[in-house]
Design an enzyme around this catalytic site. Structure first.
Site, PDB file in Angstrom:
ATOM      1  N   GLU A  87      -0.567  -8.727   5.070  1.00 18.50           N
ATOM      2  CA  GLU A  87      -1.651  -8.008   4.551  1.00 18.50           C
ATOM      3  C   GLU A  87      -2.212  -8.584   3.417  1.00 18.50           C
ATOM      4  O   GLU A  87      -2.537  -8.359   2.343  1.00 18.50           O
ATOM      5  CB  GLU A  87      -1.100  -6.503   3.880  1.00 18.50           C
ATOM      6  CG  GLU A  87      -0.282  -5.553   4.957  1.00 18.50           C
ATOM      7  CD  GLU A  87       0.177  -4.306   4.250  1.00 18.50           C
ATOM      8  OE1 GLU A  87       0.666  -4.526   3.075  1.00 18.50           O
ATOM      9  OE2 GLU A  87       0.237  -3.338   5.087  1.00 18.50           O
ATOM     10  N   ASP A 100       6.421   1.312   9.212  1.00 18.62           N
ATOM     11  CA  ASP A 100       6.500   1.318   7.744  1.00 18.62           C
ATOM     12  C   ASP A 100       6.704   2.654   6.913  1.00 18.62           C
ATOM     13  O   ASP A 100       5.940   3.436   6.629  1.00 18.62           O
ATOM     14  CB  ASP A 100       4.962   1.059   7.413  1.00 18.62           C
ATOM     15  CG  ASP A 100       4.454   0.930   6.150  1.00 18.62           C
ATOM     16  OD1 ASP A 100       5.455   0.579   5.261  1.00 18.62           O
ATOM     17  OD2 ASP A 100       3.480   0.945   5.551  1.00 18.62           O
ATOM     18  N   GLU A 146       5.894   7.319  -0.124  1.00 18.83           N
ATOM     19  CA  GLU A 146       4.634   7.065   0.294  1.00 18.83           C
ATOM     20  C   GLU A 146       3.918   8.168   1.419  1.00 18.83           C
ATOM     21  O   GLU A 146       2.962   8.442   1.489  1.00 18.83           O
ATOM     22  CB  GLU A 146       4.418   5.737   0.717  1.00 18.83           C
ATOM     23  CG  GLU A 146       2.971   5.250   1.183  1.00 18.83           C
ATOM     24  CD  GLU A 146       3.014   3.855   1.586  1.00 18.83           C
ATOM     25  OE1 GLU A 146       4.015   2.973   1.256  1.00 18.83           O
ATOM     26  OE2 GLU A 146       1.833   3.132   2.084  1.00 18.83           O
TER      27      GLU A 146
HETATM   28  O1  GCW Z   1       3.758   0.767   3.231  1.00 24.05           O
HETATM   29  C1  GCW Z   1       2.724  -0.296   2.895  1.00 24.05           C
HETATM   30  C2  GCW Z   1       2.191  -0.109   1.769  1.00 24.05           C
HETATM   31  C3  GCW Z   1       1.514  -1.042   1.048  1.00 24.05           C
HETATM   32  C4  GCW Z   1       2.872  -2.043   0.748  1.00 24.05           C
HETATM   33  C5  GCW Z   1       3.181  -2.289   2.059  1.00 24.05           C
HETATM   34  C6  GCW Z   1       4.251  -3.351   1.802  1.00 24.05           C
HETATM   35  C7  GCW Z   1       3.339  -3.187  -1.454  1.00 24.05           C
HETATM   36  O2  GCW Z   1       1.080   1.182   2.160  1.00 24.05           O
HETATM   37  O3  GCW Z   1       1.133  -0.362  -0.323  1.00 24.05           O
HETATM   38  O4  GCW Z   1       2.510  -2.942  -0.276  1.00 24.05           O
HETATM   39  O5  GCW Z   1       3.416  -1.504   2.820  1.00 24.05           O
HETATM   40  O6  GCW Z   1       5.686  -2.846   2.228  1.00 24.05           O
HETATM   41  O7  GCW Z   1       4.267  -4.488   1.770  1.00 24.05           O
END
Ligand code: GCW
Length: 675
Positions: free
Chosen positions: A266, A340, A368
């Site tokens: 990312e 995730d 989240e």
């Molecule tokens: O779940 C996703 C989130 C990001 C996060 C990423 C990760 C810290 O939306 O906000 O970044 O995973 O775990 O690196």
């Protein structure tokens, strides 16, 4: 009965003082008695706390075998006779074990467990039990829903907020032994001298509570704060820079735990920027901290926009070939599932797949994707499900819990007065620590303890609240992503339904994951599709790959299923979907009823706060159900049964709903109208 009880603690070391103070405060509060603290046992009955090294009473007791079992962090609690008098001893090999034992004794008292004949030995099953804070240096918290960061960087190191100590106490009470202070989307400034002084001040507060401090390391730090021209892990200047940086950190914080790293994921920098591997990157940092006994937790949460394969396969494809290439002080930190932190995912295929590499599991305590601060979702059942999942990596019984050396929870803690954004969210912080200590504990037992300690031992409270907690996560699964669906949340905020989300990076969109079309729904991950099932050990692979054996709750994760195909229940996919969304709403309603029955049994303040949030949850469960069902119907063209609750608005209305851009509460209730 005497109004004074005697507590014998012979040592004045910081952790022993912490244990003594907790016992004095706790016993005074729970028993309503004065507590006299003595250095040696007298003729009075007593509670004795200590190690063989700091307590002559403990040294004289025949506890050798039990203490061996207790190990470095565990403890023994036993009812004994000292000089013919009844006493209780909390014994451990190290001071920190005494502190953990003190909290366990208080837990037994507070939950009204019998103390007569007490005889228990407890040792943590996992060595690393960490909270990961995604806290930024500007005070914001990524995916945090409980206010600003607890860490007051601008005021540190001179000003020490008293909450730091309470934070450490709360963690120690559930056995958490480390904290990563900073976001994995890292800022290199945390590694500069000024910030390290602030980190050292926090570490000083946390130390007596057994809480080690860790930091996230930004891979490009040598460029950003070191003045180097490269961050290439094989460059000798870069290696020297990290070694010197580690020396500097350990001068300030001698018991510093080590680094957590998100690299080449990312947009974060990493070794692949220099055509090196994750192992090259991890080993660079591992070599820097090794002389000081530090570790590196290297995250496996990687997926590349350039790679066209199924996103959930990328970590496995990237890391399995590197098995054996990492230094011994590297742990690979793997999210519980391959996507995730969804309401439900299968366990991550990396568990059990890297025999020569220690692994940690990362879970999210902050919710989240599960309604954030406002929906009740007790997460112990989710974590229990994954910890008990059998990877079959070394034959049957190779559970995920046995395949990991540690566990990290992305914290749900912030500066809100209630710490976690809602009263009931505290249960998740608690459950995380308890499961990290003992992954075999049941969700029901953990909920029971937490309710007794938080609200009441009254069975009229314990029963209903336990019932609510235990059904809450499945309710969320049902109204958000039933039958193995995943990642159907609105873009960016991940709050509210967005099954139609498309555009931009494909593998961050809902349509990529749901694969809805006129034929059916779900992601084919069998050999006819992405073949992600191949990453699992054979018995698991076969179980997931076959329509006959795949569990219903993961069906659409692994299979594209026709709208009118019959499932094992005899109902069609369409019928099952409708039932699950409705079940989610129904559970939302039953949780409200359970809570409403407690009006006179729970204090008014907390009663009303929780009641209000449960209303929000029920309204938003309907929002999820209606938006999702209408969207699927635009593909299936199948009718809703006549007795089904009619969606309030047409699909377009839900699609056009724009949530306010409030980073804390991206909620649409203003637009949705009253429930
Ligand atoms: O779940 C996703 C989130 C990001 C996060 C990423 C990760 C810290 O939306 O906000 O970044 O995973 O775990 O690196």
């Amino acid at each position: 009965m005497s109004t004074t009880a005697q507590l014998v603690v012979a040592s004045d070391a910081a952790t022993m003082r912490a244990a003594r103070d907790e016992l004095v405060t706790g016993l005074r509060g729970l028993l309503g008695r004065n507590i006299r603290v003595a250095g040696a046992a007298s003729r009075d009955g007593a509670l004795v706390a200590g190690t063989p090294g700091n307590s002559p009473v403990v040294a004289a007791l025949p506890l050798g075998a039990e203490l061996r079992q207790a190990g470095p962090e565990g403890f023994v609690i036993r009812a004994v006779a000292i000089g013919g008098r009844r006493a209780i001893v909390v014994a451990a090999n190290r001071d920190i074990g005494v502190l953990y034992g003190a909290f366990q004794l208080l837990r037994l008292l507070q939950t009204e467990r019998p103390l007569a004949g007490l005889d228990l030995v407890s040792a943590p099953r996992l060595g690393l039990r960490l909270l990961d804070h995604w806290d930024n240096l500007n005070g914001t918290v990524e995916r945090g829903y409980a206010g600003a960061s607890l860490w007051e960087w601008a005021r540190l190191p001179d000003s020490i907020n008293p909450r730091y100590r309470d934070y450490a106490r709360a963690n120690a009470s559930i056995g958490i032994n480390g904290v990563v202070l900073t976001n994995v989307n890292a800022n290199a400034l945390i590694l500069t001298p000024a910030y390290l002084g602030k980190v050292a001040a926090l570490a000083r507060v946390f130390r007596p509570w057994g809480l080690k401090v860790y930091l996230t390391a930004r891979f490009s730090a040598p460029l950003e704060i070191g003045g180097l021209a490269t961050a290439d892990p094989l460059d000798s200047g870069v290696r020297a820079w990290w070694a010197a940086k580690a020396d500097e950190i350990y001068r300030a914080i001698p018991d510093f735990g080590g680094f957590l790293v998100k690299a080449n994921s990312e947009g974060q920098p990493g070794p692949q920027d220099y055509h090196r591997t994750h192992a090259d990157g991890a080993n660079l940092l591992a070599d820097a901290v090794a002389p000081h006994g530090g570790i590196v937790m290297w995250r496996a949460f990687v997926y590349s926009s350039a790679v066209p394969t199924d996103r959930v396969m990328q970590a496995g494809d990237e890391f399995v070939p590197l098995d054996g290439a990492f230094r011994s002080n590297v742990l690979i930190q793997v999210k519980n599932g391959p996507l995730d932190f969804q309401p439900r995912e299968p366990f991550h295929p990396l568990f059990g797949a890297m025999a020569r590499t220690p692994l940690m599991m990362e879970v999210q305590i902050t919710k989240e994707y599960l309604g954030q601060d406002s929906h009740l979702a007790f997460l112990a059942p989710l974590w229990e499900e994954v910890l008990r999942a059998d990877t079959y990596a070394h034959g049957p019984g190779s559970t995920v819990a046995k395949e990991i050396q540690g566990i990290a929870g992305v914290a749900n803690v912030g500066s809100d007065r209630d710490w976690t954004g809602s009263d009931l969210n505290q249960a998740n912080w608690y459950a995380f620590g308890r499961l990290a200590w003992d992954p075999t504990l049941s969700s029901a037992a953990i909920a029971d303890e937490w309710i007794r300690m938080t609200f009441s031992n009254d069975p009229r409270v314990v029963g209903p609240v336990q019932g609510m907690l235990l059904v809450s996560r499945e309710a969320v699964v049902n109204y958000m992503t039933p039958l193995g669906l995943a990642h159907q949340m609105a873009r960016g905020t991940h709050y509210g339904p967005g099954p139609w989300v498309t555009g931009g990076r494909a593998d961050q969109t809902s349509v990529y994951f749901n694969r809805a079309d006129s034929a059916g729904l779900g992601f084919d991950r069998t050999a006819t599709g992405s073949d992600a099932v191949r990453q699992y050990a054979l018995p698991v692979r076969n179980r997931f790959a076959s329509r006959d054996s795949v569990p219903d709750d993961l069906l659409l994760w692994f299979h594209h299923v026709g709208w009118s195909e019959r499932l094992r229940s005899g109902r069609t996919l369409w019928e099952e979907l409708l039932r699950h969304y409705q079940a989610g709403v129904d559970t939302g309603r039953s949780m409200q009823r359970s809570w409403d029955s407690l009006e006179r049994l729970v204090d008014a303040e907390r009663f009303h706060r929780v009641q209000a949030l449960l209303r929000v949850q029920e309204a938003e469960a309907r929002w999820w159900r209606d938006a999702s069902v209408l969207y699927w119907q635009s593909f299936s063209h199948l009718p809703l049964p006549p007795d089904y609750e009619v969606p309030r608005h047409p699909l377009d209305w839900y699609r056009q709903l724009r949530c306010p851009a409030d980073p804390r509460k991206p909620r649409c209730d203003a637009v949705m109208g009253a429930p």
